[in-house]
Design an enzyme around this catalytic site. Structure first.
Site, PDB file in Angstrom:
ATOM      1  CG  ASP A 150      -0.318   0.272   2.424  1.00 23.32           C
ATOM      2  OD1 ASP A 150       0.822   0.704   2.753  1.00 23.32           O
ATOM      3  OD2 ASP A 150      -1.063  -0.211   3.829  1.00 23.32           O
ATOM      4  CG  ASP A 171      -5.961  -5.093   2.416  1.00 16.89           C
ATOM      5  OD1 ASP A 171      -6.765  -4.187   1.969  1.00 16.89           O
ATOM      6  OD2 ASP A 171      -5.538  -4.736   4.107  1.00 16.89           O
ATOM      7  CB  CYS A 221      -5.954 -24.224  10.310  1.00 16.91           C
ATOM      8  SG  CYS A 221      -6.132 -24.208  11.958  1.00 16.91           S
ATOM      9  CB  CYS A 281      -8.004 -27.050  13.210  1.00 15.88           C
ATOM     10  SG  CYS A 281      -8.540 -25.574  13.899  1.00 15.88           S
ATOM     11  CG  HIS A 335      -8.124 -21.496  13.438  1.00 18.12           C
ATOM     12  ND1 HIS A 335      -9.251 -22.410  13.044  1.00 18.12           N
ATOM     13  CD2 HIS A 335      -9.685 -20.831  13.477  1.00 18.12           C
ATOM     14  CE1 HIS A 335     -10.447 -22.475  12.747  1.00 18.12           C
ATOM     15  NE2 HIS A 335     -10.367 -21.433  13.430  1.00 18.12           N
TER      16      HIS A 335
HETATM   17 ZN   LIG Z   1      -8.140 -24.291  12.259  1.00 21.31          ZN
END
Ligand SMILES: [Zn+2]
Length: 369
Positions: free
Chosen positions: A90, A264, A304, A307, A333
């Site tokens: 940016d 974003d 992920c 998890c 996550h």
């Molecule tokens: Zn996760």
């Protein structure tokens, strides 16, 4: 080959591909924010594994620390931070104008301010914004814009729109890095006339892509989505459209529905650092006592690294003890959640199911906005 191609549309929503010198980006795309040349707490390799195709870097912060010339001398931002996929930088406009207390004056040439690191006076102009981003060697550079607060007068808003166009016209003529794409940014808040004027003036300058700036800064959310709907439609259909600064599930789905291709936000990583997980049902505050003995993962359907291996109870323990691993696991996550939501939206657009995908996602989202 064209820089940008829309492959499928579903209503106003689009699935496409954006080509940069460092590879193709499938859109719609969420871009994790790496303000200071790091997506906070994560190794770039992990960010890539999560499915990120492009990340953001920040002109303002990197200019002052460690310095864009130093980064250039060390081979550019990609080499410096060991990320070889595309980077969007940016322009610093948002940072300068959101740190309002540090602004000394704004005139047609540029903006003078005290930098947040040592308080020394600095000046940003469109030419300098181009030069810093050329030094960083990003794949997509943004124009310096004047971002007014959500509550400014119509006259101040009109001034910001005029200046943003004049600055964009100057930056358009400034040198850039080899192969670097350049995007213009429209302002105008939620004022219909000024937003339309800015969008059209920036489009007229014929950048490689166009951004919706100056929204999601505290104005009414319904009004913001309404403006996004018609402003996106005014932007050239054959170029990528970028909504700056949105990252919650509802917001992402709304802007995709309006025909936005890129967005974003610091939200996934910032939320992680407050100890919360983003899930399809809403936000889980891991500090809550109800997770103390919870053996379940943050989200049973998430693949992920957090998890697949750890329980809510364990992550809650890490967060409560300010253990760094807790912040890392939540960051992994939360980014995975937002990236998955976005790639799911892309798949839904391609199969003509976006409306039902969006409806189902919003129906599940019952705990939070
Ligand atoms: Zn996760």
């Amino acid at each position: 080959m064209k820089t940008f191609e829309v492959q499928t549309t579903d209503g106003a929503a689009r699935a496409g591909v954006l080509r940069t010198t460092r590879g193709e980006i499938e859109t719609p795309v969420f871009m994790p924010v790496g303000t200071k040349a790091t997506v906070k707490t994560l190794d770039p390799h992990e960010v890539e594994q999560l499915g990120a195709q492009i990340i953001l870097g920040n002109t303002y912060h990197l200019h002052f620390r460690p310095g864009d010339e130093l980064i250039r001398d060390l081979g550019g931002l990609h080499a410096f931070m060991a990320w070889d996929r595309p980077i969007l930088t940016d322009s610093g406009g948002f940072q300068v104008f959101s740190l309002r207390d540090t602004i000394a004056r704004v005139d047609d040439d540029g903006v003078a301010f005290r930098n947040v690191y040592d308080g020394r006076e600095a000046r940003f102009t469109p030419e300098l914004a181009a030069q810093i981003q050329a030094n960083l060697g990003s794949d997509i550079a943004m124009c310096l814009d004047q971002v007014p607060a959500a509550d400014v007068s119509a006259r101040q808003l009109a001034d910001a729109v005029r200046r943003t166009t004049e600055w964009a016209a100057r930056q358009r003529n400034a040198p850039r890095a080899d192969g670097q794409l350049r995007f213009g940014i429209a302002q105008g808040g939620i004022d219909p006339e000024l937003r339309r004027r800015s969008t059209e003036e920036i489009a007229e300058l014929d950048f490689d892509g166009n951004a919706i700036g100056g929204l999601a800064i505290g104005e009414d959310r319904a009004a913001m989505f309404e403006v996004t709907d018609w402003a996106a439609a005014l932007m050239p259909a054959e170029k990528p459209r970028y909504f700056m600064g949105i990252g919650d599930a509802e917001g992402i789905l709304e802007v995709i529905e309006a025909g936005v291709d890129m967005f974003d936000c610091v939200l996934p990583t910032r939320t992680a650092r407050t100890g919360s997980a983003l899930t399809p049902e809403g936000r889980l505050n891991l500090r809550n006592a109800r997770f103390a003995r919870d053996p379940e993962p943050l989200d049973p359907n998430c693949d992920c690294p957090a998890c697949t291996r750890f329980s809510r109870a364990y992550i809650r323990h890490l967060i409560n003890q300010n253990e760094l691993l807790g912040l890392r696991l939540l960051s992994l996550h939360n980014l995975r959640f937002v990236l998955e939501l976005t790639s799911g939206a892309r798949a839904a657009i391609r199969s003509g199911d976006f409306a039902s995908y969006k409806r189902a996602a919003l129906e599940r989202l019952t705990w939070d906005s």
